[in-house]
Motif scaffolding. Structure first.
Motif, short mmCIF file in Angstrom:
data_model
loop_
_atom_site.label_atom_id
_atom_site.label_comp_id
_atom_site.label_asym_id
_atom_site.label_seq_id
_atom_site.Cartn_x
_atom_site.Cartn_y
_atom_site.Cartn_z
N ASN A 37 0.85 -1.19 0.00
CA ASN A 37 0.00 0.00 0.00
C ASN A 37 0.88 1.24 0.00
OD1 ASN A 37 -2.43 -1.58 0.38
ND2 ASN A 37 -1.68 -1.92 2.45
N THR A 59 6.08 -2.63 12.53
CA THR A 59 4.89 -2.96 13.32
C THR A 59 4.64 -4.46 13.22
OG1 THR A 59 3.94 -0.81 12.81
CG2 THR A 59 2.43 -2.49 13.60
N THR A 68 4.57 -5.02 9.34
CA THR A 68 4.38 -3.89 8.44
C THR A 68 5.55 -2.93 8.59
OG1 THR A 68 1.99 -4.07 8.73
CG2 THR A 68 2.80 -2.02 7.82
N SER A 70 7.77 0.54 6.30
CA SER A 70 7.87 1.41 5.13
C SER A 70 9.27 1.25 4.57
CB SER A 70 7.58 2.86 5.51
OG SER A 70 8.51 3.30 6.47
N CYS A 84 7.54 3.16 -0.31
CA CYS A 84 6.29 2.51 0.06
C CYS A 84 6.01 2.83 1.52
CB CYS A 84 6.39 0.99 -0.15
SG CYS A 84 4.87 0.11 0.22
N THR A 85 4.82 3.31 1.80
CA THR A 85 4.49 3.74 3.16
C THR A 85 3.89 2.64 4.02
OG1 THR A 85 2.34 4.52 2.38
CG2 THR A 85 4.13 6.14 2.46
N ASP A 86 3.43 1.55 3.40
CA ASP A 86 2.75 0.50 4.16
C ASP A 86 2.95 -0.83 3.45
OD1 ASP A 86 1.10 -0.73 6.08
OD2 ASP A 86 -0.70 -0.32 4.91
N TYR A 87 4.07 -1.47 3.73
CA TYR A 87 4.42 -2.75 3.11
C TYR A 87 4.21 -3.86 4.15
CZ TYR A 87 7.21 -6.50 1.17
OH TYR A 87 7.63 -7.72 0.72
N VAL A 88 3.45 -4.89 3.80
CA VAL A 88 3.09 -5.94 4.75
C VAL A 88 3.59 -7.30 4.27
CG1 VAL A 88 1.16 -7.08 5.95
CG2 VAL A 88 0.99 -4.65 5.32
#
Length: 108
Positions: A37, A59, A68, A70, A84-88
């Motif tokens: 995301n 996180t 999670t 970035s 990328c600000t939200d990589y899971v």
């Protein structure tokens, strides 16, 4: 195609690093990308040598099976190429084969 291979390596590298951080997961398996995301690509090609930095802190959900972070991808000169600000990544155990899982889901 070279661009996709490099981005794939960037995304999978965090999964390998995450495994070291989750020592409580003793079962065989791996962290694999599950969501990307807020990915911004600032170029349509990546140079031969790049630097990817994953931001701390990562996180971790309470059971340790999803992490999670970035990330920022830079050239050797420091130019930002992507972020990328939200990589899971999510834990996928390897103890159960996909064919067995598929057979179980189609059984009457």
């Amino acid at each position: 195609m070279d661009f996709l291979r490099k981005m794939d390596a960037i995304l999978h590298m965090f999964g390998a690093i995450a495994l070291e951080a989750a020592l409580e997961l003793k079962a065989a398996g791996a962290f694999l990308p599950s969501a990307v995301n807020g990915l911004v690509l600032l170029t349509d090609s990546l140079p031969e040598r790049i630097l990817c930095r994953y931001a701390l802190s990562v996180t971790v959900v309470p059971n340790g099976k999803r992490m999670t972070a970035s990330l920022v991808v830079r050239s050797e000169s420091g130019e930002v190429l992507a972020y990328c600000t939200d990589y899971v990544v999510s834990w996928v155990p390897s103890s159960k084969s996909l064919s067995k899982a598929a057979a179980a889901s189609t059984a009457p």
